[in-house]
Scaffold this active site. Structure first.
Site, PDB file in Angstrom:
ATOM      1  CG  ASP A  51      -2.058   0.857   1.187  1.00 53.84           C
ATOM      2  OD1 ASP A  51      -3.154   0.548   1.094  1.00 53.84           O
ATOM      3  OD2 ASP A  51      -1.665   2.043   1.165  1.00 53.84           O
ATOM      4  CE1 TYR A 141     -12.225   9.185  -7.861  1.00 57.44           C
ATOM      5  CE2 TYR A 141     -13.686  10.180  -9.265  1.00 57.44           C
ATOM      6  CZ  TYR A 141     -12.307   9.505  -9.314  1.00 57.44           C
ATOM      7  OH  TYR A 141     -11.733   9.024 -10.132  1.00 57.44           O
ATOM      8  CB  ILE A 207     -32.448   4.733 -18.448  1.00 60.18           C
ATOM      9  CG1 ILE A 207     -32.117   3.906 -19.637  1.00 60.18           C
ATOM     10  CG2 ILE A 207     -32.113   6.180 -19.077  1.00 60.18           C
ATOM     11  CD1 ILE A 207     -32.824   3.758 -20.866  1.00 60.18           C
ATOM     12  CB  ALA A 283     -27.976  11.594  -5.759  1.00 63.23           C
ATOM     13  N   GLY A 284     -26.311  13.518  -8.097  1.00 63.38           N
ATOM     14  CA  GLY A 284     -25.136  13.879  -8.477  1.00 63.38           C
ATOM     15  C   GLY A 284     -24.584  13.637 -10.009  1.00 63.38           C
TER      16      GLY A 284
HETATM   17  N1  UFG Z   1     -26.073   5.114 -15.790  1.00 58.28           N
HETATM   18  C1  UFG Z   1     -27.351   4.561 -16.115  1.00 58.28           C
HETATM   19  N2  UFG Z   1     -27.478   3.314 -15.764  1.00 58.28           N
HETATM   20  C2  UFG Z   1     -26.335   2.599 -14.973  1.00 58.28           C
HETATM   21  C3  UFG Z   1     -25.202   3.100 -14.707  1.00 58.28           C
HETATM   22  C4  UFG Z   1     -25.119   4.518 -15.153  1.00 58.28           C
HETATM   23  O1  UFG Z   1     -28.251   5.307 -16.555  1.00 58.28           O
HETATM   24  O2  UFG Z   1     -26.740   1.330 -14.487  1.00 58.28           O
HETATM   25  C5  UFG Z   1     -25.670   6.498 -16.367  1.00 58.28           C
HETATM   26  C6  UFG Z   1     -25.438   7.490 -15.135  1.00 58.28           C
HETATM   27  O3  UFG Z   1     -26.706   8.138 -14.806  1.00 58.28           O
HETATM   28  C7  UFG Z   1     -24.413   8.634 -16.102  1.00 58.28           C
HETATM   29  C8  UFG Z   1     -23.770   7.694 -17.294  1.00 58.28           C
HETATM   30  O4  UFG Z   1     -24.818   6.305 -17.142  1.00 58.28           O
HETATM   31  O5  UFG Z   1     -25.365   9.600 -16.641  1.00 58.28           O
HETATM   32  C9  UFG Z   1     -22.610   7.313 -17.103  1.00 58.28           C
HETATM   33  O6  UFG Z   1     -22.386   6.730 -15.722  1.00 58.28           O
HETATM   34  P1  UFG Z   1     -21.142   6.149 -15.237  1.00 58.28           P
HETATM   35  O7  UFG Z   1     -21.375   5.550 -13.801  1.00 58.28           O
HETATM   36  O8  UFG Z   1     -20.776   4.961 -16.295  1.00 58.28           O
HETATM   37  O9  UFG Z   1     -20.137   7.131 -15.256  1.00 58.28           O
HETATM   38  P2  UFG Z   1     -19.893   8.496 -14.576  1.00 58.28           P
HETATM   39  O10 UFG Z   1     -20.218   9.440 -15.833  1.00 58.28           O
HETATM   40  O11 UFG Z   1     -20.883   8.706 -13.571  1.00 58.28           O
HETATM   41  O12 UFG Z   1     -18.831   8.475 -13.852  1.00 58.28           O
HETATM   42  C10 UFG Z   1     -17.378   8.902 -14.711  1.00 58.28           C
HETATM   43  C11 UFG Z   1     -16.094   8.229 -14.003  1.00 58.28           C
HETATM   44  C12 UFG Z   1     -16.095   8.827 -12.498  1.00 58.28           C
HETATM   45  C13 UFG Z   1     -16.128  10.081 -12.416  1.00 58.28           C
HETATM   46  C14 UFG Z   1     -17.197  10.858 -13.311  1.00 58.28           C
HETATM   47  C15 UFG Z   1     -17.303  12.402 -13.371  1.00 58.28           C
HETATM   48  O13 UFG Z   1     -16.280   6.734 -14.160  1.00 58.28           O
HETATM   49  O14 UFG Z   1     -14.824   8.100 -12.237  1.00 58.28           O
HETATM   50  O15 UFG Z   1     -17.536  10.373 -14.601  1.00 58.28           O
HETATM   51  O16 UFG Z   1     -18.554  12.641 -13.105  1.00 58.28           O
HETATM   52  F1  UFG Z   1     -16.061  10.760 -11.251  1.00 58.28           F
END
Ligand code: UFG
Length: 330
Positions: A51, A141, A207, A283-284
């Site tokens: 680590d 994060y 979605i 969320a977020g």
């Molecule tokens: N989503 C769905 N269904 C799911 C999973 C995701 O609709 O089952 C949507 C999410 O709401 C989002 C999009 O798909 O709109 C992409 O989601 P991900 O979780 O694949 O990726 P994120 O955009 O949330 O996350 C990415 C990176 C993170 C980073 C983030 C920045 O993986 O490390 O962008 O906001 F922090």
């Protein structure tokens, strides 16, 4: 001289290790294997298990190996977990970086390439996002990644430690060999979750939110092939070796795809139905995250070579269809 890859058993780390080994670089990997997979590490790399918060462990590596550049992937990276457990993120991510900077200063190592994220921007002020845009993370994060960037900035001023911070947009896809790929537990990312449906591991894909101010109401993201991300790290290492100044770069294709479009492309690639269910927003989630990749192109000479989303999903499918349980199937 060798390159030390911290977190080289993880998803993006293992793909970068593979490219470094293929390029003939002496590659040393360190990973605590909490989220990483030992099988993901290319056989040409030397491996230390431990680590980065353990100063004795880092001391041992820097004493035994002749390292000129560190590439730092080792961090916790689940947005939702960071909201419920912020201390884990400050401890692993910022604490890990503090321990690393101390060890690098002690052993006179002056170059680091570091994994940052689009989450440093928070809700973007414009699309496409430029590196100079406002950074206001909306979760711990992104906050800890931004704090790490700032730590490296001050470490450069104080100790002459040059850094390249790479702000990834949505990493996706897998190595063309089909031997390494994405394997998170729990999985939270859209593309691997979509592919669990044709793999028979889930009935449908949810979605999250259909009322965003986008063309079809679903979130838009900039998916970037993991091998293109790996290539950007090689270019960043070269840039630092050539004497380049500390800098921050977005890594994305500049193309945005909605969740619905992404599911549609996965249907075409796999030739399967893939049921999708509309659900409430998660969320977020910002509505749109799309990078401007102009700076990385101009300064690092990096352009994505596998920018088509169909190609990205095809490579992911090659991995997931042959490894439905990830590295457990090896
Ligand atoms: N989503 C769905 N269904 C799911 C999973 C995701 O609709 O089952 C949507 C999410 O709401 C989002 C999009 O798909 O709109 C992409 O989601 P991900 O979780 O694949 O990726 P994120 O955009 O949330 O996350 C990415 C990176 C993170 C980073 C983030 C920045 O993986 O490390 O962008 O906001 F922090």
């Amino acid at each position: 001289m060798s390159i030390l890859i911290l977190g080289g058993a993880g998803y993006i780390g293992s793909h970068t290790v593979r490219q470094l080994v293929l390029a003939g670089e002496e590659t040393v990997v360190a990973d605590n294997l909490i989220t990483g997979h030992k099988q993901a590490i290319s056989s040409g790399a030397k491996f230390y298990e431990g680590d980065i918060r353990d100063t004795v462990f880092l001391d041992e590596i820097f004493t035994k190996e002749k390292i000129d550049t560190v590439v730092h992937f080792a961090a916790s990276s689940l947005v939702s977990e960071s909201v419920s457990n912020p201390l884990k993120y400050y401890d692993n991510n910022l604490g890990g970086a503090i321990s690393l900077v101390k060890a690098m200063a002690k052993h006179d190592i002056h170059s680091i390439v570091f994994s940052s994220t689009a989450a440093t921007y928070g809700e973007p002020e414009r699309i496409p996002i430029l590196e100079s845009d406002r950074t206001e993370p909306t979760n711990p994060y992104g906050e800890t990644k931004l704090a790490m960037e700032k730590l490296f900035k001050w470490a450069d001023k104080a100790y002459g430690m040059r850094y390249v911070s790479l702000r990834y947009f949505n990493a996706a896809g897998a190595d063309e060999s089909g031997d390494i790929g994405e394997d998170h537990n729990p999985e939270s990312h859209l593309i691997p979750l979509i592919l669990q449906v044709p793999n028979g591991k889930r009935k449908s894909i949810s979605i999250f939110g259909t009322d965003y101010p986008t063309k079809d109401g679903t979130c838009i993201r900039d998916y970037i092939h993991v091998t293109d991300l790996a290539d950007a790290h090689l270019k960043a290492v070269k840039y630092l070796r050539d004497g380049g100044a500390s800098d921050i770069f977005n890594l994305g294709t500049g193309n945005g795809f909605s969740v619905r479009e992404t599911i549609d492309i996965a249907r075409q690639v796999t030739g399967r139905e893939i049921a999708a269910i509309d659900e409430a927003r998660r969320a977020g989630d910002p509505a749109v995250l799309v990078a401007s990749g102009a700076k990385a192109k101009e300064i690092l000479g990096w352009t994505p070579q596998r920018a088509a989303l169909s190609e990205i999903i095809e490579s992911a499918w090659k991995w997931h269809s042959t490894h439905p349980n990830g590295y457990e199937d090896e």
